[in-house]
Design a protein around this motif. Structure first.
Motif, short mmCIF file in Angstrom:
data_model
loop_
_atom_site.label_atom_id
_atom_site.label_comp_id
_atom_site.label_asym_id
_atom_site.label_seq_id
_atom_site.Cartn_x
_atom_site.Cartn_y
_atom_site.Cartn_z
N GLU A 157 -3.75 9.63 6.70
CA GLU A 157 -4.11 9.02 6.15
C GLU A 157 -4.78 7.26 6.03
O GLU A 157 -3.84 6.46 5.38
CB GLU A 157 -4.90 9.55 4.56
N VAL A 158 -5.56 6.71 6.26
CA VAL A 158 -5.33 5.37 6.40
C VAL A 158 -7.04 4.86 5.57
O VAL A 158 -7.76 5.33 5.72
CB VAL A 158 -5.13 4.80 7.28
N ARG A 171 -3.85 1.40 2.39
CA ARG A 171 -3.06 2.00 1.30
C ARG A 171 -3.15 3.46 3.11
O ARG A 171 -4.03 3.84 3.88
CB ARG A 171 -3.64 3.04 0.48
N VAL A 172 -2.24 3.67 2.95
CA VAL A 172 -1.34 4.53 4.26
C VAL A 172 -0.98 6.02 3.56
O VAL A 172 0.64 5.28 2.88
CB VAL A 172 -0.88 3.96 5.13
N ALA A 173 -1.22 7.34 3.76
CA ALA A 173 -0.59 7.87 3.26
C ALA A 173 0.10 9.22 3.88
O ALA A 173 -0.52 9.05 5.21
CB ALA A 173 -1.98 8.95 1.83
N ASP A 174 0.39 10.26 4.03
CA ASP A 174 1.24 11.03 5.11
C ASP A 174 2.11 12.25 4.10
O ASP A 174 2.18 11.94 3.20
CB ASP A 174 2.32 10.38 5.85
N SER A 175 2.38 13.37 5.44
CA SER A 175 2.40 14.66 4.71
C SER A 175 4.17 14.63 4.64
O SER A 175 4.32 15.38 4.88
CB SER A 175 1.75 15.42 5.18
N ILE A 193 4.36 -4.99 -1.84
CA ILE A 193 4.18 -3.44 -1.06
C ILE A 193 4.41 -2.82 -2.25
O ILE A 193 6.36 -3.03 -2.78
CB ILE A 193 4.62 -3.50 -0.20
N THR A 194 3.59 -1.88 -2.30
CA THR A 194 4.98 -0.78 -3.00
C THR A 194 4.51 1.23 -2.50
O THR A 194 3.88 1.23 -1.75
CB THR A 194 3.97 -0.11 -4.34
N ALA A 195 5.56 2.16 -3.13
CA ALA A 195 5.38 3.10 -2.54
C ALA A 195 5.59 4.05 -3.65
O ALA A 195 6.51 4.16 -4.29
CB ALA A 195 6.73 3.33 -1.38
N LEU A 236 1.14 1.78 -0.35
CA LEU A 236 0.14 0.44 -0.75
C LEU A 236 0.53 -1.18 -0.26
O LEU A 236 1.04 -1.24 -1.06
CB LEU A 236 -0.48 0.58 -1.82
N VAL A 237 -0.40 -1.29 -0.03
CA VAL A 237 -0.19 -3.27 0.57
C VAL A 237 -1.42 -3.84 0.37
O VAL A 237 -2.74 -3.75 0.40
CB VAL A 237 -0.23 -3.78 2.16
N ARG A 238 -1.11 -4.60 -1.26
CA ARG A 238 -1.76 -5.90 -1.54
C ARG A 238 -1.66 -7.66 -1.17
O ARG A 238 -0.49 -8.20 -1.19
CB ARG A 238 -2.03 -6.12 -3.09
N ILE A 239 -3.14 -7.63 -0.64
CA ILE A 239 -3.07 -9.13 -0.34
C ILE A 239 -3.74 -10.17 -0.54
O ILE A 239 -5.52 -9.66 -0.40
CB ILE A 239 -2.84 -9.21 1.21
N PRO A 240 -3.59 -10.58 -1.24
CA PRO A 240 -4.38 -11.80 -2.16
C PRO A 240 -5.85 -12.44 -1.80
O PRO A 240 -4.57 -13.29 -0.76
CB PRO A 240 -4.02 -12.47 -3.47
N LEU A 241 -6.84 -12.92 -1.02
CA LEU A 241 -7.85 -13.31 -0.65
C LEU A 241 -7.92 -15.05 -0.86
O LEU A 241 -7.80 -15.46 -0.33
CB LEU A 241 -8.85 -12.84 -0.13
#
Length: 522
Positions: free
Chosen positions: A443-444, A456-460, A502-504, A513-518
């Protein structure tokens, strides 16, 4: 190539120069010592004869003998005993008019004393070097007093011949010490020369200069970065221009602490074609220990820049994905077309139209949704291709309905494709390894609120711990056991470049989850 004329090695030239310098120094020191010893001998003789002359002059028996009717009879035996006891050559007791009353040679008694006596007649004790009846001698002359008046003079002296004899007796020892010093110095020079020969490999100075010039030219001209460390040292002996450029190193000495973290932990062993990432480069690293006479003396590390090659490879991978997606779609479209044609041939036209319309609407809905929600066409095309690629591998890939990416801020299209493409690829690979009977899924979700871009990229799949994520983002990590990948390391490169994180975690699945400040770059 064999030289017709072999120049003397640096060690040989240094040895010859050292021997010459040592010989000059030792011989000069010997001459200076000889002259100094002679001066000291003269000074010691002057003190000795002055002491003897004064001792004789101050004796009461001397003044009494001078005033006696026969001074020679009274004084000659006494002065001879003193002369023999002190080892000097003569003691002369004389009248103020120079008439000798005593002498080593009795034949000279009664004759005038040869030498200066004016200063003694004035009441002074003095020494001088004078060629008298026994030859050149160092003598002292002092007055003899009786009732406050000068009644005679005493002269005591040692001939130069005796002084030279005494000096010559000590000369063999001096020369022996000089010879030993010269031999020891020569031995030290030979040992130093052997050590220098080993260290310079027996090369001549001109050869060493040529070697250095070639070495320096090669270091500046080669297209690979080069780092050379001595064993046990944290300061690089050699850092060429390319290494400074690739690692963004300052001028001056470089320590291991200034290298990227992955290079600091290489260790002293051999490394072959290992991929490392810096802040903005992909480097292929090789390292070899350097051995000399059976011991490791350092390491040589080379760095090849594969940044552009990796970028091109990534683009080729994207093209391959698109190609496979088109092939898959073409294959699926052919199947659907055959189905529609067969249904028409069977006279079931209404069912054929409904089937074709439903498939077209489903595909078009996904395309419309992605192109509307995502402002970057390359990213939308990438996700469409990944959906078909995942489906071929038996993985359900979905892009959530709340995905909205109207702006990508400072990220370029290439960086977006690198970031999202590698995260999705890793998720598809990981989802296929998950346990359970349910169908693997990915899931993206991508969002941008003007201040921050989040992916956010989730998987099983089984997920990753914080330690595993740190290893994965460092360099060359892969979830596949038979190879080492660059996916997450390249993702981390983009994140670091733009100050993101980046966190897992494990929630409803394995979530990255990746966060990049704009910031103000929107």
């Amino acid at each position: 190539m064999i030289r017709s004329r072999r120049r003397a090695s640096l060690a040989g030239q240094v040895l010859v120069l050292q021997l010459l310098v040592l010989a000059v120094v030792v011989l000069t020191g010997t001459v200076v010592t000889v002259l100094d010893e002679r001066r000291d001998a003269d000074a010691a003789t002057e003190r000795e004869v002055a002491a003897v002359a004064e001792s004789v002059a101050w004796a009461d028996s001397t003044a009494a003998g001078l005033l006696s009717p026969d001074p020679t009879a009274a004084l000659q035996p006494q002065t001879e005993r003193i002369r023999l006891a002190t080892g000097i050559d003569f003691i002369v007791v004389m009248a103020p008019d120079r008439t000798r009353y005593t002498h080593t040679n009795p034949a000279l008694i009664g004759q005038p004393f040869s030498g200066h006596i004016d200063r003694a007649l004035a009441g002074e004790t003095f020494t001088e070097t004078y060629a008298g009846s026994l030859g050149p001698s160092i003598r002292a002359v002092t007055p003899v007093y009786s009732d406050g008046r000068i009644v005679g003079l005493v002269a005591a002296g040692v001939t130069r011949e005796r002084i030279i004899d005494q000096f010559l007796r000590g000369l063999p020892l001096l020369l022996a010490v000089t010879a030993v010093a010269l031999v020891l110095a020569a031995l030290g020079s030979v040992l130093l020369s052997r050590r220098l020969r080993r260290q310079t490999l027996g090369l001549a100075p001109a050869e060493l200069r040529t070697l250095y010039e070639h070495h320096d030219a090669v270091l500046h001209s080669i297209g690979e970065g080069l780092l050379v460390f001595d064993a046990g040292s944290d300061v690089a002996e050699v850092v060429n221009d390319e290494a400074r450029r690739l690692l963004t190193l300052p001028d001056g000495p470089i320590t291991r602490a200034q290298l990227p973290e992955s290079l600091r932990t290489l260790g002293p062993g051999q490394v072959k074609d290992e991929v490392h990432l810096t802040g903005d480069r992909v480097l292929v690293v090789n390292q070899d220990p350097v051995s000399f006479e059976g011991r490791v003396i350092g390491t040589v590390t080379t760095l090849r820049d594969h940044t552009e090659l990796q970028s091109i490879t990534g683009e080729l991978d994207s093209v391959r994905v698109f190609t496979e997606s088109l092939r898959s779609q073409a294959h699926e479209s052919a199947n659907r077309l055959h189905t529609v044609v067969t249904m028409v041939e069977l006279g079931r036209t209404e069912e054929a139209v409904a089937f074709a319309t439903a498939e077209l609407a489903l595909s078009q809905h996904l395309i419309d949704r992605l192109t509307t929600a995502i402002a970057e066409p390359a990213l939308a095309a990438l996700l469409l291709g990944k959906v078909n690629q995942a489906a071929e591998r038996g993985v359900d890939l979905t892009v959530t309905d709340d995905t909205a990416l109207p702006t990508t801020g400072p990220l370029t299209a290439r960086e977006l494709v690198t970031l999202v493409g590698n995260l999705v690829d890793n998720a598809i690979d990981a989802a296929g390894t998950g346990a359970g009977d349910e169908r693997p899924w990915v899931e993206v979700t991508m969002r941008s609120d003007g201040a921050e871009l989040s992916v956010r990229v989730a998987d099983s799949g089984p997920g990753m711990s914080a330690e595993a994520l740190e290893r994965a983002t460092a360099r060359g990590y892969s979830t596949k056991s038979d190879q080492r990948g660059l996916g997450l390391a390249l993702v981390m490169q983009v994140i670091t470049r733009h100050g993101g994180s980046i966190t897992a975690e494990m929630t409803y699945g394995s979530v990255v989850l990746v966060r990049i400040p704009l910031g103000g770059n929107e």
